[in-house]
Motif scaffolding. Structure first.
Motif, PDB file in Angstrom:
ATOM      1  N   TYR A   1       8.082  21.054  54.045  1.00 60.28           N
ATOM      2  CA  TYR A   1       8.729  21.333  55.337  1.00 60.28           C
ATOM      3  C   TYR A   1       8.859  22.840  55.558  1.00 60.28           C
ATOM      4  N   ARG A   2       9.269  23.545  54.489  1.00 56.82           N
ATOM      5  CA  ARG A   2       9.502  24.973  54.605  1.00 56.82           C
ATOM      6  C   ARG A   2       8.204  25.757  54.837  1.00 56.82           C
ATOM      7  N   SER A   3       7.058  25.095  54.630  1.00 57.45           N
ATOM      8  CA  SER A   3       5.770  25.741  54.870  1.00 57.45           C
ATOM      9  C   SER A   3       5.377  25.713  56.341  1.00 57.45           C
ATOM     10  N   ALA A   4       6.120  24.952  57.137  1.00 56.69           N
ATOM     11  CA  ALA A   4       5.747  24.751  58.543  1.00 56.69           C
ATOM     12  C   ALA A   4       6.449  25.734  59.464  1.00 56.69           C
ATOM     13  N   ASP A   5       5.751  26.100  60.519  1.00 55.91           N
ATOM     14  CA  ASP A   5       6.361  26.868  61.605  1.00 55.91           C
ATOM     15  C   ASP A   5       6.893  25.941  62.685  1.00 55.91           C
ATOM     16  N   VAL A   6       6.221  24.796  62.862  1.00 54.72           N
ATOM     17  CA  VAL A   6       6.638  23.795  63.850  1.00 54.72           C
ATOM     18  C   VAL A   6       6.402  22.407  63.266  1.00 54.72           C
ATOM     19  N   PHE A   7       7.363  21.525  63.461  1.00 51.29           N
ATOM     20  CA  PHE A   7       7.199  20.127  63.085  1.00 51.29           C
ATOM     21  C   PHE A   7       6.774  19.353  64.329  1.00 51.29           C
ATOM     22  N   VAL A   8       5.609  18.723  64.275  1.00 50.74           N
ATOM     23  CA  VAL A   8       5.073  17.999  65.429  1.00 50.74           C
ATOM     24  C   VAL A   8       5.266  16.510  65.216  1.00 50.74           C
ATOM     25  N   PHE A   9       5.890  15.873  66.190  1.00 49.08           N
ATOM     26  CA  PHE A   9       6.235  14.451  66.107  1.00 49.08           C
ATOM     27  C   PHE A   9       5.566  13.722  67.272  1.00 49.08           C
ATOM     28  N   PRO A  10       4.376  13.144  67.034  1.00 48.09           N
ATOM     29  CA  PRO A  10       3.622  12.550  68.149  1.00 48.09           C
ATOM     30  C   PRO A  10       3.946  11.095  68.436  1.00 48.09           C
ATOM     31  N   SER A  11       4.819  10.478  67.643  1.00 48.38           N
ATOM     32  CA  SER A  11       5.070   9.038  67.772  1.00 48.38           C
ATOM     33  C   SER A  11       5.614   8.675  69.154  1.00 48.38           C
ATOM     34  N   LEU A  12       5.167   7.506  69.620  1.00 50.62           N
ATOM     35  CA  LEU A  12       5.672   6.952  70.878  1.00 50.62           C
ATOM     36  C   LEU A  12       6.493   5.694  70.642  1.00 50.62           C
TER      37      LEU A  12
ATOM     38  N   PHE B   1       1.373  23.933  61.824  1.00 48.17           N
ATOM     39  CA  PHE B   1       1.937  22.799  62.562  1.00 48.17           C
ATOM     40  C   PHE B   1       1.857  21.574  61.656  1.00 48.17           C
ATOM     41  N   MET B   2       2.989  20.914  61.436  1.00 49.70           N
ATOM     42  CA  MET B   2       3.048  19.877  60.410  1.00 49.70           C
ATOM     43  C   MET B   2       3.576  18.549  60.955  1.00 49.70           C
ATOM     44  N   TYR B   3       2.978  17.462  60.456  1.00 46.45           N
ATOM     45  CA  TYR B   3       3.499  16.106  60.657  1.00 46.45           C
ATOM     46  C   TYR B   3       3.875  15.551  59.292  1.00 46.45           C
ATOM     47  N   VAL B   4       5.033  14.905  59.208  1.00 47.03           N
ATOM     48  CA  VAL B   4       5.471  14.230  57.979  1.00 47.03           C
ATOM     49  C   VAL B   4       5.797  12.792  58.330  1.00 47.03           C
ATOM     50  N   GLY B   5       5.205  11.854  57.603  1.00 44.58           N
ATOM     51  CA  GLY B   5       5.516  10.453  57.863  1.00 44.58           C
ATOM     52  C   GLY B   5       4.366   9.541  57.495  1.00 44.58           C
ATOM     53  N   ARG B   6       4.495   8.303  57.927  1.00 49.04           N
ATOM     54  CA  ARG B   6       3.480   7.299  57.640  1.00 49.04           C
ATOM     55  C   ARG B   6       2.205   7.612  58.418  1.00 49.04           C
ATOM     56  N   VAL B   7       1.075   7.472  57.762  1.00 51.86           N
ATOM     57  CA  VAL B   7      -0.211   7.735  58.407  1.00 51.86           C
ATOM     58  C   VAL B   7      -0.777   6.386  58.841  1.00 51.86           C
ATOM     59  N   SER B   8      -0.449   5.995  60.057  1.00 51.00           N
ATOM     60  CA  SER B   8      -0.849   4.684  60.564  1.00 51.00           C
ATOM     61  C   SER B   8      -0.988   4.758  62.080  1.00 51.00           C
TER      62      SER B   8
ATOM     63  N   ALA C   1       8.437  19.797  67.932  1.00 46.48           N
ATOM     64  CA  ALA C   1       7.651  19.604  69.154  1.00 46.48           C
ATOM     65  C   ALA C   1       7.370  18.110  69.269  1.00 46.48           C
ATOM     66  N   ALA C   2       7.648  17.525  70.436  1.00 47.88           N
ATOM     67  CA  ALA C   2       7.480  16.083  70.591  1.00 47.88           C
ATOM     68  C   ALA C   2       7.346  15.729  72.060  1.00 47.88           C
ATOM     69  N   PHE C   3       7.006  14.480  72.295  1.00 41.95           N
ATOM     70  CA  PHE C   3       7.010  13.961  73.652  1.00 41.95           C
ATOM     71  C   PHE C   3       8.454  13.686  74.082  1.00 41.95           C
ATOM     72  N   PRO C   4       8.758  13.773  75.380  1.00 41.50           N
ATOM     73  CA  PRO C   4      10.133  13.533  75.856  1.00 41.50           C
ATOM     74  C   PRO C   4      10.405  12.040  76.022  1.00 41.50           C
ATOM     75  N   ILE C   5      10.530  11.357  74.879  1.00 41.40           N
ATOM     76  CA  ILE C   5      10.722   9.913  74.888  1.00 41.40           C
ATOM     77  C   ILE C   5      11.861   9.537  73.942  1.00 41.40           C
ATOM     78  N   MET C   6      12.149   8.216  73.874  1.00 38.01           N
ATOM     79  CA  MET C   6      13.159   7.700  72.966  1.00 38.01           C
ATOM     80  C   MET C   6      12.961   8.261  71.562  1.00 38.01           C
ATOM     81  N   GLY C   7      14.035   8.662  70.935  1.00 37.65           N
ATOM     82  CA  GLY C   7      13.962   9.295  69.622  1.00 37.65           C
ATOM     83  C   GLY C   7      14.116  10.785  69.777  1.00 37.65           C
ATOM     84  N   PRO C   8      13.047  11.511  70.100  1.00 34.14           N
ATOM     85  CA  PRO C   8      13.177  12.954  70.303  1.00 34.14           C
ATOM     86  C   PRO C   8      14.204  13.331  71.361  1.00 34.14           C
ATOM     87  N   ILE C   9      14.234  12.594  72.479  1.00 36.20           N
ATOM     88  CA  ILE C   9      15.221  12.899  73.526  1.00 36.20           C
ATOM     89  C   ILE C   9      16.630  12.818  72.961  1.00 36.20           C
ATOM     90  N   ASP C  10      16.861  11.811  72.113  1.00 36.61           N
ATOM     91  CA  ASP C  10      18.210  11.559  71.615  1.00 36.61           C
ATOM     92  C   ASP C  10      18.568  12.428  70.418  1.00 36.61           C
TER      93      ASP C  10
END
Length: 347
Positions: free
Chosen positions: A241-252, A183-190, A271-280
């Motif tokens: 990216y190709r090493s991942a089975d699922v990309f997890v996007f926790p941002s709100l 399970f992988m996250y890619v992005g800013r660590v903040s 995999a993400a929360f059903p909010i702005m961004g992932p929904i769209d």
């Protein structure tokens, strides 16, 4: 040839979705025959943003900005950020009676609230005034458009992002050999990326975080079982990216999430929360699992085929995105100039 002044306080060497979007858009606009002059922190003295030193704030004066803008002589002005350069360019446009467009990349009020006790309505009052004085404000999706409209933002135009389908692809071998599922996250660590919502999950296999940011060292110490790779670029990023089975996007707080399309272009479900961004971005494509329970979403995404994700990502291109951007700029400017002419005739 049309001449476009592109104003942004976010530029390389920063690595984030805003910088990627603007740099690629500049390149694609030039392919369309537009002469683009980027007014960015390059060439200015900068100071680090307090609590976030990776972001540099430009130190300059209104007269310097005026000289640079007038030397270029733009047909169009687009202001992408609400920072020092954006504010000074906006000031010049209002003083010169020159229409300008903006784009809403970042949920700035929410980012501030994540770091300081500043009421959202104060921040929204500022950004609303900034954008509403322009001829048009570009937004990436329906959910953001409705949210901003409800908050009193006007003259909203849709600007959908793309993905580099040549770079982000499925043929690249994985970079990592880790116990699966990965399970992988890619992005800013903040803090505003809500990464801990992912790292706290009780998931099988391995969690991986690709990227850097102000919270990297503290998260490394708190989550020693997570693999932190640091930032990756180009084919190396694709191989991760190709090493991942699922990309997890926790941002709100993201308004779009370029990494969602990048992951799907590499054949990785989301995999993400059903909010702005992932929904769209994910929508009803069947390429991701959206759930208020992020663990449930992550496990459900394991059953999504990668070829479906790749096929869906291929419907998004930067060429179409740049063409839409240009049409928005032209339409907003025509509307603004027509309104000025009508006002003058009425007077």
């Amino acid at each position: 040839m049309n001449k476009l002044l592109l104003v942004s306080d976010a530029w390389h060497p920063q690595v984030n979705g805003v910088v990627t979007t603007l740099q690629i858009t500049k390149e694609k606009l030039e392919d369309l025959g537009v002469e683009v002059y980027p007014l960015t922190p390059d060439g200015f003295r900068t100071v680090p943003l307090p609590t976030y030193p990776e972001i540099r704030l430009s130190i300059t004066s209104p007269s310097t900005i005026r000289r640079k803008i007038e030397a270029f002589g733009p047909d169009y002005v687009h202001i992408a950020t609400e920072g020092p350069l954006g504010m000074l360019a906006r000031k010049w446009c209002l003083s010169a009676g020159h229409p300008y467009t903006t784009s809403y990349h970042t949920r700035f009020p929410e980012y501030i609230a994540a770091r300081a006790p500043v009421p959202l309505n104060w921040s929204y009052s500022f950004v609303r005034r900034f954008h509403n004085a322009g001829a048009g404000c570009m937004v990436s999706n329906t959910t953001l458009e409705k949210d901003l409209s409800d908050r009193g933002f006007t003259n909203l135009y849709r600007w959908v992002r793309g993905v580099d389908q040549t770079l982000f692809r499925t043929e690249v071998p994985p970079a990592l050999d880790l116990p699966g599922p990965v399970f992988m996250y890619v992005g800013r660590v903040s803090v505003e990326k809500n990464i801990e919502a992912f790292l706290k999950l009780d998931l099988p296999g391995t969690k991986v975080v690709v990227g850097t940011g102000p919270s990297l060292e503290s998260m490394k110490s708190r989550y020693p079982d997570t693999v932190f790779t640091g930032p990756k670029f180009g084919d190396d990023l694709v191989a991760h990216y190709r090493s991942a089975d699922v990309f997890v996007f926790p941002s709100l707080t993201d308004t779009w999430g370029l990494v969602l399309l990048e992951a799907m272009a590499c054949g990785v479900p989301v995999a993400a929360f059903p909010i702005m961004g992932p929904i769209d971005v994910v929508a009803d494509s069947g390429c991701g699992a959206l759930d208020t329970d992020l663990k449930k979403a992550a496990l459900a995404a394991l059953d999504i085929p990668g070829d479906r994700c790749r096929a869906y990502a291929e419907t998004f291109s930067w060429e179409a995105s740049a063409q839409q951007f240009l049409e928005n700029v032209q339409a907003a400017n025509e509307a603004a100039l027509s309104g000025q002419l009508n006002s003058a005739n009425a007077a």
